[in-house]
Every structure is written in structure tokens, then in C-alpha cells.
Design a protein around this motif. Structure first.
Motif, short mmCIF file in Angstrom:
data_model
loop_
_atom_site.label_atom_id
_atom_site.label_comp_id
_atom_site.label_asym_id
_atom_site.label_seq_id
_atom_site.Cartn_x
_atom_site.Cartn_y
_atom_site.Cartn_z
N ALA A 40 0.83 -1.21 0.00
CA ALA A 40 0.00 0.00 0.00
C ALA A 40 0.86 1.26 0.00
N ILE A 41 1.91 1.25 0.79
CA ILE A 41 2.81 2.42 0.85
C ILE A 41 3.52 2.61 -0.49
N PHE A 42 3.97 1.51 -1.09
CA PHE A 42 4.63 1.59 -2.39
C PHE A 42 3.70 2.17 -3.44
N LEU A 43 2.46 1.66 -3.50
CA LEU A 43 1.51 2.17 -4.49
C LEU A 43 1.15 3.62 -4.23
N TRP A 44 1.07 3.99 -2.96
CA TRP A 44 0.76 5.38 -2.62
C TRP A 44 1.87 6.30 -3.15
N GLN A 45 3.13 5.87 -2.99
CA GLN A 45 4.25 6.68 -3.45
C GLN A 45 4.28 6.77 -4.98
N GLN A 46 3.92 5.68 -5.65
CA GLN A 46 3.99 5.65 -7.10
C GLN A 46 2.83 6.38 -7.78
N HIS A 47 1.63 6.23 -7.22
CA HIS A 47 0.44 6.72 -7.92
C HIS A 47 -0.31 7.80 -7.16
N GLY A 48 0.07 8.08 -5.96
CA GLY A 48 -0.61 9.12 -5.19
C GLY A 48 -1.99 8.69 -4.72
N THR A 49 -2.78 9.67 -4.35
CA THR A 49 -4.08 9.38 -3.77
C THR A 49 -5.11 8.93 -4.80
N ALA A 50 -4.90 9.22 -6.07
CA ALA A 50 -5.89 8.90 -7.10
C ALA A 50 -6.19 7.40 -7.13
N LEU A 51 -5.17 6.57 -7.03
CA LEU A 51 -5.36 5.13 -7.07
C LEU A 51 -6.24 4.67 -5.92
N PHE A 52 -6.01 5.20 -4.73
CA PHE A 52 -6.76 4.75 -3.57
C PHE A 52 -8.20 5.25 -3.61
N PHE A 53 -8.42 6.47 -4.06
CA PHE A 53 -9.78 6.97 -4.15
C PHE A 53 -10.56 6.23 -5.23
N ASP A 54 -9.91 5.91 -6.35
CA ASP A 54 -10.56 5.13 -7.41
C ASP A 54 -10.90 3.72 -6.92
N THR A 55 -9.97 3.11 -6.19
CA THR A 55 -10.22 1.77 -5.65
C THR A 55 -11.36 1.79 -4.64
N LEU A 56 -11.38 2.79 -3.77
CA LEU A 56 -12.44 2.93 -2.79
C LEU A 56 -13.78 3.15 -3.47
N ALA A 57 -13.81 4.01 -4.47
CA ALA A 57 -15.05 4.28 -5.20
C ALA A 57 -15.55 3.02 -5.92
N ALA A 58 -14.64 2.26 -6.51
CA ALA A 58 -15.02 1.03 -7.20
C ALA A 58 -15.55 -0.01 -6.21
N GLY A 59 -14.92 -0.09 -5.04
CA GLY A 59 -15.39 -1.02 -4.02
C GLY A 59 -16.78 -0.69 -3.52
N ILE A 60 -17.03 0.60 -3.30
CA ILE A 60 -18.35 1.03 -2.84
C ILE A 60 -19.38 0.80 -3.94
N ALA A 61 -19.01 1.10 -5.18
CA ALA A 61 -19.94 0.90 -6.30
C ALA A 61 -20.28 -0.59 -6.47
N ALA A 62 -19.33 -1.47 -6.20
CA ALA A 62 -19.58 -2.91 -6.35
C ALA A 62 -20.57 -3.41 -5.30
N CYS A 63 -20.70 -2.69 -4.20
CA CYS A 63 -21.65 -3.11 -3.15
C CYS A 63 -23.09 -2.80 -3.51
N PHE A 64 -23.28 -1.87 -4.43
CA PHE A 64 -24.67 -1.42 -4.74
C PHE A 64 -25.04 -1.69 -6.15
#
Length: 64
Positions: A40-64
Motif C-alpha cells: 500500500a505504501i509503495f503504491l501510494w508513493q507511485q500513484h498518489g491518492t488517485a489510485l486509492f480513491f478510485d479503488t475505494l469508489a469502485a469497491g463502494i460501487a460494487a456493493c450497490f
């Protein structure tokens, strides 16, 4: 009156070996947590917050 009875299946491990298995399992879980945190730390350094917000949004969207 309880219907449950202690049935000896003969599969109980000796106390020392059971403790060793518990420690090995705990160590494996700890290693897994450290690896996930490191990834997670490595990906955060490489891609910034965009990757995590996109992943979070996709996870929430998959629930509904």
C-alpha cells in the motif's frame, strides 16, 4: 441438561507443538499484514491518492 459430551477423537496435539503452531500462524499473519502495508505504501508513493480513491469508489460501487 446439555447434550454435548467430550468425545476424544485422538487428534489433539501435545501442548508444546500446539503452542508452536499458534506462534507460526501468528508470524504468518504478521508477515502478511506487513507485506500488504508495504504494498500500500509503495503504491501510494507511485500513484498518489488517485489510485486509492478510485479503488475505494469502485469497491463502494460494487456493493450497490
Amino acid at each position: 441438561m446439555s447434550m454435548s459430551r467430550g468425545i476424544d477423537t485422538g487428534t489433539e496435539l501435545p501442548a508444546g507443538r500446539e503452542e508452536g503452531l499458534k506462534r507460526a500462524l501468528l508470524a504468518a499473519v504478521a508477515v502478511g499484514v506487513v507485506l500488504l502495508l508495504g504494498a500500500a505504501i509503495f503504491l501510494w508513493q507511485q500513484h498518489g491518492t488517485a489510485l486509492f480513491f478510485d479503488t475505494l469508489a469502485a469497491g463502494i460501487a460494487a456493493c450497490f
